[in-house]
Design a protein around this motif. Sequence first.
Motif, PDB file in Angstrom:
ATOM      1  N   GLN A  27       0.813  -1.202   0.000  1.00  0.00           N
ATOM      2  CA  GLN A  27       0.000   0.000   0.000  1.00  0.00           C
ATOM      3  C   GLN A  27       0.854   1.263   0.000  1.00  0.00           C
ATOM      4  N   HIS A  28       1.955   1.242   0.756  1.00  0.00           N
ATOM      5  CA  HIS A  28       2.797   2.430   0.854  1.00  0.00           C
ATOM      6  C   HIS A  28       4.270   2.032   0.872  1.00  0.00           C
ATOM      7  N   LEU A  29       5.089   2.838   0.223  1.00  0.00           N
ATOM      8  CA  LEU A  29       6.539   2.735   0.315  1.00  0.00           C
ATOM      9  C   LEU A  29       7.052   4.081   0.798  1.00  0.00           C
TER      10      LEU A  29
ATOM     11  N   ASP B 224      18.109   7.047   5.516  1.00  0.00           N
ATOM     12  CA  ASP B 224      18.812   5.862   6.011  1.00  0.00           C
ATOM     13  C   ASP B 224      18.000   4.578   5.952  1.00  0.00           C
ATOM     14  N   SER B 225      16.795   4.611   5.374  1.00  0.00           N
ATOM     15  CA  SER B 225      15.989   3.392   5.376  1.00  0.00           C
ATOM     16  C   SER B 225      14.895   3.432   4.309  1.00  0.00           C
ATOM     17  N   ILE B 226      14.476   2.240   3.934  1.00  0.00           N
ATOM     18  CA  ILE B 226      13.330   2.059   3.044  1.00  0.00           C
ATOM     19  C   ILE B 226      12.293   1.264   3.830  1.00  0.00           C
ATOM     20  N   LEU B 227      11.063   1.788   3.872  1.00  0.00           N
ATOM     21  CA  LEU B 227       9.985   1.188   4.647  1.00  0.00           C
ATOM     22  C   LEU B 227       8.844   0.776   3.722  1.00  0.00           C
ATOM     23  N   VAL B 228       8.070  -0.222   4.165  1.00  0.00           N
ATOM     24  CA  VAL B 228       6.929  -0.693   3.391  1.00  0.00           C
ATOM     25  C   VAL B 228       5.748  -0.927   4.326  1.00  0.00           C
TER      26      VAL B 228
ATOM     27  N   TRP C 161       3.937  -1.134   9.314  1.00  0.00           N
ATOM     28  CA  TRP C 161       5.183  -0.672   8.704  1.00  0.00           C
ATOM     29  C   TRP C 161       6.310  -1.644   9.029  1.00  0.00           C
ATOM     30  N   HIS C 162       7.098  -1.987   7.983  1.00  0.00           N
ATOM     31  CA  HIS C 162       8.251  -2.872   8.118  1.00  0.00           C
ATOM     32  C   HIS C 162       9.473  -2.210   7.491  1.00  0.00           C
ATOM     33  N   LEU C 163      10.629  -2.528   8.018  1.00  0.00           N
ATOM     34  CA  LEU C 163      11.890  -2.045   7.480  1.00  0.00           C
ATOM     35  C   LEU C 163      12.384  -2.992   6.397  1.00  0.00           C
TER      36      LEU C 163
ATOM     37  N   TYR D 274      13.549  -3.043  -3.040  1.00  0.00           N
ATOM     38  CA  TYR D 274      12.715  -1.850  -3.247  1.00  0.00           C
ATOM     39  C   TYR D 274      12.144  -1.835  -4.662  1.00  0.00           C
ATOM     40  N   SER D 275      12.959  -2.148  -5.640  1.00  0.00           N
ATOM     41  CA  SER D 275      12.504  -2.176  -7.024  1.00  0.00           C
ATOM     42  C   SER D 275      11.377  -3.188  -7.219  1.00  0.00           C
ATOM     43  N   ALA D 276      11.529  -4.370  -6.629  1.00  0.00           N
ATOM     44  CA  ALA D 276      10.490  -5.399  -6.724  1.00  0.00           C
ATOM     45  C   ALA D 276       9.203  -4.943  -6.046  1.00  0.00           C
ATOM     46  N   LEU D 277       9.329  -4.296  -4.885  1.00  0.00           N
ATOM     47  CA  LEU D 277       8.148  -3.799  -4.170  1.00  0.00           C
ATOM     48  C   LEU D 277       7.444  -2.701  -4.964  1.00  0.00           C
ATOM     49  N   LEU D 278       8.209  -1.794  -5.541  1.00  0.00           N
ATOM     50  CA  LEU D 278       7.636  -0.717  -6.334  1.00  0.00           C
ATOM     51  C   LEU D 278       6.923  -1.260  -7.568  1.00  0.00           C
ATOM     52  N   SER D 279       7.526  -2.218  -8.241  1.00  0.00           N
ATOM     53  CA  SER D 279       6.895  -2.842  -9.411  1.00  0.00           C
ATOM     54  C   SER D 279       5.597  -3.546  -9.027  1.00  0.00           C
ATOM     55  N   ALA D 280       5.633  -4.269  -7.916  1.00  0.00           N
ATOM     56  CA  ALA D 280       4.431  -4.976  -7.452  1.00  0.00           C
ATOM     57  C   ALA D 280       3.333  -3.986  -7.072  1.00  0.00           C
TER      58      ALA D 280
END
Length: 101
Positions: A28-30, A35-39, A46-48, A61-67
């Motif tokens: 739903q959110h990135l 210093d970090s990428i969260l999802v 929220w997860h790190l 991150y790229s895979a999450l953004l594509s999904a």
Amino acid sequence: MKKYLLALCLFLPFVANSTTNCPEAKVQHLQIERDSILVFQEGQNWHLIGPPSDPGVQAMYSALLSAQMAGKKVIIRFPAGYDCKAYNLSVPALMVRTNNF
């Protein structure tokens, strides 16, 4: 004593490789920070993913953004005992798996 040591040596790889796969869910959110990428996934919290400079984090991150853009579900793996429904920004992800269905 040797039997106990042998049993421990045989059991230790299973303990060391234990992981938790969070339930398959849409992204739903990135959130990208210095210093970090969260999802944030549906039905979770929220997860790190990890610091952008760590190996593999940019690929995750790229895979999450594509999904997210395709509306696909993903599975994120964390160390054993991780609570997928809890707010946790201290334990980085180990793996991201995308699905085509």
